[in-house]
Scaffold this motif. Structure first.
Motif, short mmCIF file in Angstrom:
data_model
loop_
_atom_site.label_atom_id
_atom_site.label_comp_id
_atom_site.label_asym_id
_atom_site.label_seq_id
_atom_site.Cartn_x
_atom_site.Cartn_y
_atom_site.Cartn_z
N VAL A 79 -1.86 22.94 -4.30
CA VAL A 79 -0.67 23.05 -5.07
C VAL A 79 -1.29 22.58 -6.60
O VAL A 79 -1.91 21.47 -6.39
N SER A 82 -1.00 20.75 -9.92
CA SER A 82 -0.27 19.64 -10.50
C SER A 82 0.32 19.57 -11.77
O SER A 82 1.44 18.96 -11.95
N LYS A 113 3.00 20.99 1.71
CA LYS A 113 3.23 21.46 0.35
C LYS A 113 4.23 20.58 -0.38
O LYS A 113 3.72 20.15 -1.37
N GLN A 114 5.28 19.65 0.30
CA GLN A 114 5.92 18.56 -0.40
C GLN A 114 4.99 17.55 -0.73
O GLN A 114 5.14 16.87 -1.73
N LYS A 153 2.64 18.53 -3.76
CA LYS A 153 3.56 18.63 -4.82
C LYS A 153 3.90 17.37 -5.35
O LYS A 153 3.88 16.95 -6.51
N LYS A 192 2.75 15.56 -9.16
CA LYS A 192 3.87 15.14 -10.05
C LYS A 192 3.36 13.55 -10.75
O LYS A 192 3.47 13.49 -11.58
#
Length: 184
Positions: free
Chosen positions: A51, A53, A75-76, A79, A83
């Motif tokens: 993923v 950033s 995925k969570q 993510k 962040k």
């Protein structure tokens, strides 16, 4: 259905900004991508989720040691770590004349502090202080610089050249003109 939008707080020197201490670029590890793995039972093997950033000025990748339970969790998790990497690029605080509209996750437009420090930051935490004499101050903990924060927008003045160029520093020349003899 009404969508609640957060108010951008203006913090301008000479208007409502009382003090500021910001570092728009912090030398912490930043990651362009985050990779989290999980075990896919259908494929009977470990699979990696990649993923972005949101950080674009580096090429490094954060690869987690611990795996996730499934693809959605991976995925969570990726993510969230991405962040966090973007949020921790810079930090600081600003004290302004009391503003009850200030709240975490809103933006703060900082101006008049210093070239390179001015710009927009994400508000991480807010503290409202009221003293016994009726004074009201708001302290904003700032993170995630954006909107030009960390970039010096000043342009060199016309007619001014670099003071370290040879033409402007003949006094620093340690040799006499043309003969290579050192000047004491």
């Amino acid at each position: 259905m009404e969508i609640n939008t957060l108010t951008t707080i203006s913090a301008a020197w000479g208007a409502n900004l009382l003090s500021a201490d910001v570092t728009p670029i912090v030398s912490r590890p930043k990651y362009k991508n985050v990779k989290v793995s999980y075990y896919d039972t259908a494929k009977a093997r470990r699979v990696e989720v990649d993923v972005a950033s949101g950080v674009t000025d580096v090429d490094s990748i954060l690869r987690t040691v611990l795996s996730a339970a499934n693809e959605g969790h991976a995925k969570q998790k990726a993510k969230s770590l991405g962040k966090e990497s973007a949020r921790e690029q810079g930090q600081g605080n600003a004290k302004i004349v009391g503003d009850p509209r200030a709240e975490p996750e809103a933006l703060c437009a900082l101006s008049g502090v210093a070239p390179g420090a001015d710009g927009t930051y994400r508000i991480d935490a807010v503290t409202h202080d009221v003293d016994g004499e009726g004074g009201f101050e708001t302290t904003l903990d700032l993170r995630q610089p954006q909107g030009g924060a960390g970039k010096d927008k000043r342009k060199p003045k016309a007619g001014k050249s670099d003071p370290l160029t040879k033409a402007n520093n003949s006094a620093l020349d340690t040799t006499a003109p043309g003969d290579g003899t050192a000047v004491a």
